[in-house]
Design an enzyme around this catalytic site. Structure first.
Site, PDB file in Angstrom:
ATOM      1  N   CYS A 176       0.805  -1.217   0.000  1.00  0.00           N
ATOM      2  CA  CYS A 176       0.000   0.000   0.000  1.00  0.00           C
ATOM      3  C   CYS A 176       0.848   1.281   0.000  1.00  0.00           C
ATOM      4  O   CYS A 176       0.530   2.192  -0.760  1.00  0.00           O
ATOM      5  CB  CYS A 176      -1.034  -0.007   1.123  1.00  0.00           C
ATOM      6  SG  CYS A 176      -0.665  -1.078   2.484  1.00  0.00           S
TER       7      CYS A 176
ATOM      8  N   ARG B  88       8.122 -11.034   4.893  1.00  0.00           N
ATOM      9  CA  ARG B  88       7.962 -10.750   6.314  1.00  0.00           C
ATOM     10  C   ARG B  88       8.757 -11.763   7.098  1.00  0.00           C
ATOM     11  O   ARG B  88       8.641 -12.969   6.860  1.00  0.00           O
ATOM     12  CB  ARG B  88       6.478 -10.825   6.709  1.00  0.00           C
ATOM     13  CG  ARG B  88       5.646  -9.801   5.973  1.00  0.00           C
ATOM     14  CD  ARG B  88       4.174  -9.932   6.297  1.00  0.00           C
ATOM     15  NE  ARG B  88       3.420  -8.936   5.522  1.00  0.00           N
ATOM     16  CZ  ARG B  88       2.106  -8.813   5.549  1.00  0.00           C
ATOM     17  NH1 ARG B  88       1.393  -9.608   6.325  1.00  0.00           N
ATOM     18  NH2 ARG B  88       1.501  -7.896   4.832  1.00  0.00           N
TER      19      ARG B  88
ATOM     20  N   GLN C  62       0.720 -11.414  -2.790  1.00  0.00           N
ATOM     21  CA  GLN C  62      -0.628 -10.898  -2.602  1.00  0.00           C
ATOM     22  C   GLN C  62      -1.257 -10.542  -3.941  1.00  0.00           C
ATOM     23  O   GLN C  62      -0.577 -10.004  -4.811  1.00  0.00           O
ATOM     24  CB  GLN C  62      -0.583  -9.645  -1.725  1.00  0.00           C
ATOM     25  CG  GLN C  62      -0.071  -9.942  -0.327  1.00  0.00           C
ATOM     26  CD  GLN C  62       0.048  -8.685   0.509  1.00  0.00           C
ATOM     27  OE1 GLN C  62       0.490  -7.659   0.020  1.00  0.00           O
ATOM     28  NE2 GLN C  62      -0.343  -8.780   1.778  1.00  0.00           N
TER      29      GLN C  62
ATOM     30  N   ASP D 226      -3.039  -8.011  -4.599  1.00  0.00           N
ATOM     31  CA  ASP D 226      -3.355  -6.808  -3.845  1.00  0.00           C
ATOM     32  C   ASP D 226      -4.070  -5.795  -4.724  1.00  0.00           C
ATOM     33  O   ASP D 226      -3.913  -5.793  -5.939  1.00  0.00           O
ATOM     34  CB  ASP D 226      -2.047  -6.207  -3.322  1.00  0.00           C
ATOM     35  CG  ASP D 226      -2.245  -5.478  -2.016  1.00  0.00           C
ATOM     36  OD1 ASP D 226      -3.406  -5.331  -1.586  1.00  0.00           O
ATOM     37  OD2 ASP D 226      -1.250  -5.050  -1.418  1.00  0.00           O
TER      38      ASP D 226
ATOM     39  N   HIS E 258      -5.692  -1.529  -4.408  1.00  0.00           N
ATOM     40  CA  HIS E 258      -5.997  -0.354  -3.593  1.00  0.00           C
ATOM     41  C   HIS E 258      -6.877   0.593  -4.369  1.00  0.00           C
ATOM     42  O   HIS E 258      -6.603   0.897  -5.529  1.00  0.00           O
ATOM     43  CB  HIS E 258      -4.701   0.341  -3.164  1.00  0.00           C
ATOM     44  CG  HIS E 258      -3.893  -0.508  -2.238  1.00  0.00           C
ATOM     45  ND1 HIS E 258      -2.807  -1.235  -2.659  1.00  0.00           N
ATOM     46  CD2 HIS E 258      -4.056  -0.804  -0.928  1.00  0.00           C
ATOM     47  CE1 HIS E 258      -2.327  -1.924  -1.645  1.00  0.00           C
ATOM     48  NE2 HIS E 258      -3.055  -1.700  -0.582  1.00  0.00           N
TER      49      HIS E 258
ATOM     50  N   LYS F 269     -12.886  -3.638   8.647  1.00  0.00           N
ATOM     51  CA  LYS F 269     -12.700  -4.562   7.527  1.00  0.00           C
ATOM     52  C   LYS F 269     -13.893  -5.497   7.374  1.00  0.00           C
ATOM     53  O   LYS F 269     -14.634  -5.740   8.314  1.00  0.00           O
ATOM     54  CB  LYS F 269     -11.492  -5.482   7.759  1.00  0.00           C
ATOM     55  CG  LYS F 269     -10.256  -4.851   8.323  1.00  0.00           C
ATOM     56  CD  LYS F 269      -9.123  -5.862   8.389  1.00  0.00           C
ATOM     57  CE  LYS F 269      -9.173  -6.739   9.613  1.00  0.00           C
ATOM     58  NZ  LYS F 269      -8.082  -7.723   9.671  1.00  0.00           N
TER      59      LYS F 269
ATOM     60  N   HIS G  49      -8.163  -1.161   0.931  1.00  0.00           N
ATOM     61  CA  HIS G  49      -7.274  -2.276   0.583  1.00  0.00           C
ATOM     62  C   HIS G  49      -8.158  -3.465   0.278  1.00  0.00           C
ATOM     63  O   HIS G  49      -9.080  -3.730   1.029  1.00  0.00           O
ATOM     64  CB  HIS G  49      -6.378  -2.674   1.762  1.00  0.00           C
ATOM     65  CG  HIS G  49      -5.627  -1.547   2.383  1.00  0.00           C
ATOM     66  ND1 HIS G  49      -4.273  -1.400   2.240  1.00  0.00           N
ATOM     67  CD2 HIS G  49      -6.041  -0.523   3.162  1.00  0.00           C
ATOM     68  CE1 HIS G  49      -3.884  -0.328   2.912  1.00  0.00           C
ATOM     69  NE2 HIS G  49      -4.930   0.230   3.482  1.00  0.00           N
TER      70      HIS G  49
END
Length: 585
Positions: A282, A311, A329, A331, A333, A420, A466
């Site tokens: 992000c 990570r 991911q 992902d 946005h 969320k 997200h």
RNA sequence: GCCACCAUAGCUCAGCUGGUAGAGCACACCCAUGGUAAGGGUGAGGUCUUGGGUUCAAAUCCCAAUGGUGGCUCCA
């Protein structure tokens, strides 16, 4: 015969844990007891064994003692105590002290449960709120299953106690059923199937939690990612691309540095600048948004990217593909106005429905949705304007209702930056994993100073959403491998069929057919005639590939294909066109 | 990170209380040409995860590291 209370199952398991504790106390009298509740299919009890070393090798010994207690059929009796009496029952036991403190603080009564023999003598007692069954003989068939560490009161700053788990069933049949379930679940384990089906592997030299994907596993990843891209295309997502490292400044600005710097992989270049492997996307994406002045007419702006993050998870937390150190991911946005949030989230849930629907996973009982909101007890944990939070939580609730998601409000599960909607799916042995998610974020637009020009010509702040559909591809794969037990639908299967010639005389024809089907887009593997036909049929079935195509004299003559579906014992004859259609299913 | 357990051939595993390794599958070669869930034979494969230690002698006992499993804690 006395009528069994509604909570009989729980009582039985709870008494089983007392029987276990009684056995443990008889064997190791210095042991201090933590808590010992029961769960869905098991019970456990925490112990501080002091200097005694107890391992699962001692299970037999404990079980023998338990059996003795069960056979004695002691009565289980409740006894009320005054605070002082209760405290004096456990001299020098800091755990009991703390538990009693809690009971007194809450103004509750203190009860003990005793095992009493036929002469009325108390053979075992413990502080306990109950309830229990009437006698130790009722706990049924039991077995100690595992031994694990666990922190006192679940706090990692506290002492580590030893937790002993067991199961107890009313009779042998139920125990056998339970064991059968475990065996079936083990067969579906994605770690086992991943190796057997040649989907991914790990290497000690590469490192733990860093999966390596084989050609077949890579096919699955890419097919999943592409399917999501196709489904969401109509909702206006544009693809972007970012590098995998960045200066630590980026995360200092986003606020993640303070919170997560211990969990980042740090990278050293030639100069003094500190770099890190990106743990998320992000902040990078905000910088693409911020590269231009935006108008309210441009919003929503939607970026998506399938990209790997890193990570440094603690080794004990790693688990096959479910929990890894390099995670990819899918992902996305969205940058939009607050009044656009609801529509955008709704579109995300539509993509989720379409995608999981295609996989047959969007069915009641297969998943549930969490409306993850603030914990009202700890408002200080959340950043941003409470009025906007209220609005956002309300939007999510409305989307859930309008889309029939039946979301369960889960307090305290919100991210620190916003509420969320999380889609939770279960793996083969019932562990739940969050896959799809839509998260509203007020904080990062603020931190990065994101803005747009509104219709009045003033600067305004966008809201960020997200979203992930599969979540991490690694975790997603672990769930679908277990969901399908490795037998993927044909459209998703890395190999769709084996071509099996009956003998060498049919090899040329079979190879030609393979080429023809390949040109038509099918993923076909040729299986030569060096093994016996029976063995090749068997191996083809074992590989869980959706179809086997058998080619012999009959097929050469007729031009049709004799196919056998995975898991079926009988064949069918189809034309090439019909077969190609089957591969779409 | 914490607690417990585990690590032997590519895979699944055997190897009792110390005397330098074995099976099945897979693989290679040969024979068999087989119409629906393992055809037969031969062969190749292992510094027993790594590093220390105990011992005349370690796959086996002890310590540590690495990796794995089951939990706990954590999870942007």
């Amino acid at each position: 015969m006395s009528k069994k209370p509604a909570d009989y199952e729980g009582r039985r398991k709870h008494t089983a844990s007392h029987v276990m504790s009684a056995a443990v106390m008889m064997l190791w009298p210095e042991t201090k007891r933590g808590v010992g509740p029961w769960t869905d299919d098991s019970f456990y009890q925490d112990y501080d064994f002091g200097d005694a070393e107890v391992s699962d090798k001692d299970f037999k010994k404990i079980q023998k003692k338990m059996r003795w207690i069960v056979n004695k059929n002691f009565k289980v009796e409740k006894r009320m105590l005054k605070e002082a009496e209760a405290r004096s029952a456990f001299p020098g036991d800091e755990y009991k002290e703390e538990l009693i403190d809690g009971i007194v603080e809450r103004g509750e009564d203190i009860s003990f449960y005793d095992f009493v023999d036929e002469t009325g003598r108390i053979v075992y007692t413990d502080l306990c709120a109950g309830p229990h069954v009437e006698s130790t003989g009722e706990i049924g068939v039991f077995e100690l299953t595992k031994l694990a560490g666990s922190y006192w009161r679940g706090d990692s700053d506290n002492a580590m106690l030893t937790r002993v788990y067991g199961v107890a069933f009313e009779n042998e049949e139920l125990m056998a059923e339970y064991k059968h379930f475990l065996e079936e679940a083990a067969k579906r384990d994605h770690r086992k199937l991943g190796k057997e089906l040649d989907l991914f592997t790990f290497s000690d030299k590469v490192g733990s939690g860093l999966p390596l994907f084989t050609p077949k596993g890579t096919f699955l990843r890419e097919t999943i990612a592409n399917t999501i891209q196709d489904i969401q295309a109509e909702f206006g997502y544009e693809r972007v691309n970012i590098p995998h490292i960045c200066k630590k400044d980026l995360y200092e600005t986003s606020g993640h540095w303070d919170k997560f710097k211990e969990d980042l992989f740090h990278v050293k270049g030639k100069g003094d600048t500190e770099f890190v492997m990106k743990p998320m996307n992000c902040p990078h994406h905000t910088q693409i948004y911020a590269s231009q002045m935006r108008s309210y007419r441009d919003l929503p702006i939607r970026y998506s990217e399938v990209t790997t993050c890193y990570r440094d998870e603690q080794p004990g937390e790693l688990l096959g593909l479910s929990r890894v150190r390099s995670l990819t991911q899918d992902d996305g946005h969205v940058f939009c106005r607050i009044d656009q949030v609801k529509e955008e989230v709704k579109n995300i849930t539509k993509v989720v429905q379409a995608f999981y629907g295609k996989l047959g996973m969007y069915e009641p009982g297969r998943f549930w949705v969490s409306l993850s909101v603030r914990d009202p007890q700890t408002p200080e944990k959340y950043l941003g304007d409470p009025a906007e939070w209220d609005k956002a939580e309300q939007f999510l609730k409305e989307v859930s209702e309008e889309q029939g998601l039946d979301a369960v409000k889960t307090e305290g599960e919100a991210a620190f930056y916003g509420p969320k909607l999380d889609f939770m799916f279960k793996d083969a042995i019932g562990r739940e994993w969050q896959l799809a998610t839509a998260q509203i974020d007020f904080v990062q637009p603020e931190r990065f100073g994101l803005e747009y020009i509104n219709e009045k010509g003033e600067k305004d702040r966008p809201v960020m959403i997200h979203r992930a559909i599969a979540g991490s591809l690694e975790r997603f794969l672990s769930v679908i491998i277990e969901h399908f037990a490795g037998a993927f639908p044909a459209w998703l299967s890395p190999i769709q069929a084996h071509i099996i010639p009956v003998n060498e005389a049919h090899e040329a024809y079979a190879k030609e057919l393979q080429q023809k089907l390949k040109y038509a887009g099918a993923r076909i593997e040729y299986y030569d005639a060096s093994d016996s036909l029976g063995k090749r049929i068997r191996n083809a079935q074992k590989s869980k590939v959706p179809f086997s195509i058998i080619i012999g004299d009959n097929e050469v003559e007729s031009g049709n294909l004799t196919i056998r579906k995975y898991g079926e014992q009988k064949d069918q004859s189809v034309s090439e066109e019909e077969f190609l259609e089957l591969l779409e299913s």
